[in-house]
Design an enzyme around this catalytic site. Structure first.
Site, PDB file in Angstrom:
ATOM      1  N   TYR A  74       0.866  -1.333   0.016  1.00  0.00           N
ATOM      2  CA  TYR A  74      -0.037   0.016   0.079  1.00  0.00           C
ATOM      3  C   TYR A  74       0.736   1.394  -0.061  1.00  0.00           C
ATOM      4  CZ  TYR A  74      -4.490  -2.431   0.458  1.00  0.00           C
ATOM      5  OH  TYR A  74      -5.649  -3.054   0.066  1.00  0.00           O
ATOM      6  N   GLU A  90       3.766 -30.196  11.144  1.00  0.00           N
ATOM      7  CA  GLU A  90       3.369 -29.661   9.640  1.00  0.00           C
ATOM      8  C   GLU A  90       2.263 -28.398   9.974  1.00  0.00           C
ATOM      9  OE1 GLU A  90       2.824 -31.776   6.337  1.00  0.00           O
ATOM     10  OE2 GLU A  90       1.999 -30.276   5.197  1.00  0.00           O
ATOM     11  N   ASP A 130       3.542 -34.726   6.863  1.00  0.00           N
ATOM     12  CA  ASP A 130       2.755 -35.499   6.068  1.00  0.00           C
ATOM     13  C   ASP A 130       3.735 -36.489   5.219  1.00  0.00           C
ATOM     14  OD1 ASP A 130       0.564 -34.438   7.053  1.00  0.00           O
ATOM     15  OD2 ASP A 130       0.091 -33.402   5.463  1.00  0.00           O
TER      16      ASP A 130
END
Lengths: 715, 386
Positions: B118, B214, B266
């Site tokens: 911005y 994770e 995972d």
């Protein structure tokens, strides 16, 4: 009177091959004894000659009178073609007035109404005794028996139109003609006896009442007929527009029914003051006049003359041996006035040189002195073969008068508002012993619709062909050419898509039409090949132009991008280092300009970059014309500006008048300021890159945007 | 336990490059910024094309440093030119961000990546064009600026949004506030984006190791079961691909306190790559690897063999799609995986199975199977891969 009353059915011509049928019918009835229906004598009583007019009255679709819409077009076309041919043959610059008057409106949209077609020319006029033959008989004319380039070929056209008018309305054709200013004009009303193919004169008066033409002589033909007036691709409007394109040396004044005031039965008054009024309305133009456009007035449309020279007169030629078939050869042997073979070969054919003749004698085991009468059939065939096998020069080509690239460009300019024009004329070629020549021109961009298939306009001996486009050789050659190479899109097996008009013109001593109505050119390999080559020539120029334009645009876009960011960068650098932002901005802007200088390049009228080392292939190409429609309006009225300034100034002042209006409302052909030679219009092309001053407030750069559509303020 | 940790801290500290003071670092960044702009100004005024030299952040310019076992950025650079249609906009954006960074440094404030977007955002005057279309564009430019200036993001006073949670037997001091990570309730301590020693200091570390999981769902399982308390460890989570703050935190914990890092991720190419990023650094941030990568990090699970070893049901299988297979093969071919036979076997086995598994699949055994059984067992058996 022998012509049928208005809506009476025509007399049925009797069938000739009746006998055959009768025999066949007898055959299956072997068991029972057949009743004899007719005998040879009774049948003989019914067998008689069919006149040509009868045949064509019945088969009028062969001549282009299939439906009321087409009948109107064919009528106008035949009359105008004859007028142009007559003027040119007499060496007169044609001025032709066409008027279509609606006598009775169609009852409904799908029905036909009654119209009167009036065509007036300033030609040589017609001597009294030929009037009946020319207008009242089919297959009577000067053009069929010779090999000479002309619009008409068969001598059917105008008389067929008269016949059609007679059959549908019962009104005879009206002919006014004057062949000498010292003699009175003739007013003749002419009907036709179709059974005899003979004219019938109903009114024949000598009068002084003849419309004023520029030459004082001329012919005026008026035909009343059942017809439909429609707009569109195959309309009378399109025909006249295209005729004007193909005949830049002619001036046309056209009054469609919509402009024809109601209840005005006498149109001659109107015509009389047509030309003077037009001339006075035109502004005198300076010598550097660029181009002229069609002018639409309140009551007529004027297609002005753009070239002050008649097409060169063409020579009539003898047939070339390659184009003669054995049967024709035999007939020629019989018809010739020559006595000996040597004279026959020399005078009845072109291109048979003494050495060729010697070879032929040898092969035919004859000599030049052999009497024609003594030659038997076997020898004739030997001579014919030898003639076919001989190595012959191509037929002479001075019998052809192509329009030439300048005239084509001038013609297209008149009718098509595009941005790029290119034209090419091929050198003459031969099909079946007939010399022909192909010309092509394309117009691209400008006001043409960008998302439609190309418009193909076809001409044969300067006559526009409007019907049967897809069976025409010209159309097929446009489809054949690979337009993608030149930067256009082209769906497989169809016309290219884009803002493009393709014009193809074939000139020949004998144009091979697919039918008597002369709507499509037959598909000879030689013709197709030449057309394709001509199109490729134009296409290559277009490709070069488009690529150049693309390069300029790319650079202009690039500069646009750079200049947009330079302000931001200058400001950031100022914040980081305290450097003077103005100086930095100017330095960077200068650099941006330098790096995108192609954007500033201007294409001169030949599409070259001015003052650039790039010497492109459009060098010295008179067949190319480029007009920037965005920048310069039509300049014809811009008489105050000196010609010199045009070539020097980097920018052409924009016209302030809205350009559409200027283009359509003003008559441009002046009496004095015509192009003496079909001049190369001097129109400059600009494509300039841009930066916006508001981009950087400190800048004092002028407002310039590449995408600007509106005219630019003069500097 | 505490003494051991503190001893390690002191040893590690001496080994590190002596950190410059914040003021010094700011001054250096300022100089770099102005040098960068000077170069542009000089060549512009001389009529030459302004260019910026930016080290290339691509796989091709990433070197695998075998001895240090981290990914490092190569030496190749790319030029960013103003008068090049493809680069002009980014050139302009780089200069804009450079001047925004200068503002930040002068104001001694920090902004988030989004806020920086911005800060430099406006419509270019006279046009409809905005300086930045979306934040991702701005983020890329800021990374360019980091490497071009040779400064870290923190040194440019820019931070990313917080993503990552920590809980465990440690107390940290975050900008002067003492935070006891043992008393963080169910939410945990959100790891900030900037975790440099001048912002965060460690205090009272009793933990023996770090367990990095994770994502948040798994982390919540562990936290609810008070795993860190029972097993005396620090429990972290990185929300998938861990952001720089989390990785820097792990790096500091590992190097300054000597805590081993175990990862529970995972069993899929994504998980494998997260491990790879933690262990040797990522390609896009290769220039920061030496302060982010933990070459000793260990991969605890989920392993392909767990499907048989833990007797999981068929339901937990998620079929590998074509992208997974491609990615897995790609990972197998990374030089840092290439000569590790155990990893080759691991990925090969996953491919042979034809399915992937998530850590949550252990829930099918029992709600607390993963905390009560799986992780303690693996640690006890020292069954991890390196």
């Amino acid at each position: 009177m022998t012509w049928p009353t208005p809506n009476a059915p025509m007399k049925r011509p009797k069938k000739k091959p009746v006998r055959k049928k009768a025999v066949r019918r007898q055959a299956p009835a072997a068991g029972s004894r057949p009743r004899r229906r007719a005998n040879a004598e009774s049948m003989a009583a019914k067998q008689r000659e069919i006149s040509v007019s009868e045949f064509f009255a019945k088969n009028r679709h062969l001549l282009g009178f299939d439906n009321p819409r087409k009948a109107l077009l064919t009528t106008v076309k035949e009359a105008v073609d004859n007028a142009l041919d007559a003027c040119e043959e007499a060496g007169i610059l044609p001025e032709i007035t066409i008027e279509i008057e609606e006598l009775a409106p169609p009852a409904s949209a799908s029905r036909s109404g009654r119209y009167r077609v009036v065509v007036l020319d300033n030609g040589p006029g017609i001597v009294r005794k030929q009037i009946e033959n020319i207008f009242g008989r089919l297959l009577y004319g000067s053009k069929f028996h010779r090999l000479k380039m002309s619009r008409g070929q068969q001598g059917i056209g105008i008389s067929a139109a008269g016949m059609y008018g007679l059959m549908t309305t019962g009104r005879p054709m009206m002919i006014n003609t004057r062949h000498s200013t010292r003699k009175p004009a003739h007013h003749i009303e002419l009907a036709m006896d179709t059974t005899r193919n003979a004219p019938e004169v109903t009114v024949d008066i000598e009068t002084d009442d003849f419309p004023a033409t520029s030459t004082g002589t001329g012919t005026r033909v008026a035909i009343e007929l059942e017809a439909r007036f429609v707009k569109g691709k195959t309309s009378v409007d399109a025909y006249i527009e295209q005729t004007a394109i193909a005949n830049p040396h002619a001036m046309f004044t056209y009054t469609p029914p919509s402009m024809n005031g109601d209840g005005r039965s006498d149109t001659e008054d109107d015509q009389q003051d047509l030309i003077p009024e037009y001339d006075s309305a035109a502004t005198p133009e300076p010598a550097h006049e660029t181009y002229v456009e069609t002018a639409t007035l309140d009551d007529r449309i004027i297609f002005p003359r753009t070239v002050d020279e008649l097409p060169p007169e063409t020579r009539e030629i003898k047939p070339h041996p390659y184009g003669v078939e054995l049967g024709t050869f035999l007939r020629m042997l019989k018809d010739t006035s020559e006595q000996q073979l040597g004279g026959f070969l020399k005078h009845e054919f072109c291109c048979v040189t003494p050495s060729v003749a010697r070879d032929v004698y040898k092969a035919g085991k004859v000599s030049g002195n052999t009497w024609l009468k003594s030659i038997d059939h076997a020898a004739t065939e030997r001579i014919y073969r030898a003639l076919q096998d001989a190595r012959l020069r191509g037929p002479p080509t001075d019998c052809l008068a192509p329009m030439g690239v300048r005239q084509m460009l001038a013609g297209l300019l008149k009718g098509v508002r595009a941005e790029f024009y290119s034209a090419a004329t091929r050198s003459p070629a031969v099909y079946r012993g007939n010399p022909f020549q192909i010309e092509a021109a394309i117009a691209f961009g400008g006001d043409l619709p960008a998302d439609q298939p190309a418009r193909v306009i076809r001409f044969a001996n300067r006559v526009p062909l409007l019907y049967q486009q897809s069976s025409c050789s010209a159309f097929k050659s446009v489809v054949d050419a690979s337009w993608r190479t030149y930067g256009l899109t082209q769906p497989r097996g169809s016309l290219p898509v884009g803002p493009i008009v393709v014009m193809i013109h074939m000139v020949s001593v004998w144009v091979p039409f697919t039918s008597e109505s002369k709507e499509a050119i037959a598909d000879y390999d030689e013709i197709r090949k030449e057309m394709k080559l001509a199109l490729q020539e134009c296409g290559r120029k277009l490709g070069t132009y488009l690529r150049r334009r693309q390069r300029m645009k790319r650079d202009a876009d690039k500069r646009d991008v750079f200049e947009r960011y330079i302000g931001e960068i200058a400001r950031s650098c100022h914040a980081l280092t305290g450097t003077d932002p103005d100086a930095l901005y100017q330095a960077l802007i200068q650099q941006a300009r330098r790096r995108t200088e192609i954007a500033d390049a201007q294409l001169d009228e030949e599409g070259r970059f001015i003052a650039s080392s790039d010497n492109g292939r459009l060098d010295d190409d008179e067949g190319v014309l480029i007009i920037d429609r965005n920048e310069t309006g039509p300049r014809q009225l811009d008489a105050t500006e000196p010609a010199k300034q045009r070539t020097e100034s980097t920018r052409t002042p924009a016209r302030k008048t809205p350009r559409k209006k200027t283009a359509r409302k003003t008559a441009k052909r002046p009496a004095s300021g015509r192009i003496q030679k079909p001049a190369k219009p001097r129109v400059r092309v600009h494509l300039q890159a841009a930066g916006d001053p508001s981009l950087f407030p400190h800048s004092d750069q002028p407002a310039r945007r590449s995408t600007k559509r509106t005219g630019r303020k003069p500097r | 336990m505490a003494t051991k940790a503190q001893r390690k801290v002191s040893r590690k500290k001496t080994a590190r490059r002596s950190p410059a003071s914040a003021a010094q670092r700011t001054a250096r960044t300022m100089t770099n910024l102005s040098t960068l702009a000077q170069g542009v100004v000089k060549s512009s005024l001389a009529g030459r094309e302004p260019r910026l030299e930016i080290p290339t952040r691509s796989a091709a310019n990433t070197r695998w440093n075998k001895s240090r076992r981290i990914l490092q950025m190569g030496t190749s650079t790319q030029e960013r030119q103003l008068f090049n249609l493809g680069q002009a906009r980014r050139f302009m954006q780089t200069m804009l961000h450079a001047s925004s960074v200068k503002d930040l440094l002068e104001a001694e404030k920090t902004l988030s990546l989004r806020a920086m977007f911005y800060k430099s955002l406006h419509t270019i005057s006279g046009t409809q064009e905005k300086t930045f279309d979306e934040q991702s564009e701005s983020d890329g430019i800021l990374e360019d600026l980091e490497v071009a200036l040779g400064s870290l993001r923190e040194e440019l006073h820019i931070f990313a949004k917080k993503a990552g949670t920590m809980v465990g037997n440690i107390t940290v001091i975050d900008t002067g506030d003492e935070i006891n990570c043992r008393k963080m309730g169910s939410g945990g301590y959100a790891i900030p984006s900037i975790v440099e020693p001048d912002v965060i200091q460690f205090k009272d570390c009793e933990a023996d190791y770090i367990l990095h999981v994770e994502k948040n769902t798994v982390w919540s399982r562990f936290n609810e079961d008070r795993f860190w308390e029972k097993h005396n460890c620090i429990l972290t989570e990185g929300g998938g691909q861990p952001p720089r703050g989390v990785r820097r935190m792990l790096h500091r914990l590992h190097n300054e306190l000597g805590l081993p890092v175990y990862c529970l991720l995972d069993c899929d190419p994504w998980g494998h790559y997260i491990y790879s990023v933690i262990k040797q650094g990522s390609i896009s941030l290769a220039f920061e690897s030496q302060r982010l990568a933990i070459p000793d990090a260990r991969f605890l699970g989920l392993r392909s063999e767990d499907y048989e070893r833990c007797e999981l049901s068929d339901d937990v299988q998620i079929a590998l799609n074509q992208r997974d297979i491609t990615r897995a093969k790609q990972i197998m071919n990374y030089p840092w995986f290439k000569d590790k036979r155990v990893w080759q076997r691991e990925i090969r086995q996953m491919l042979d199975h034809g399915f992937k598994m998530e850590v949550e699949s252990l829930i099918t055994k029992d709600i607390s199977y993963v905390t009560a059984e799986y992780v303690p067992r693996r640690l006890q058996e020292r069954s991890w891969i390196d």
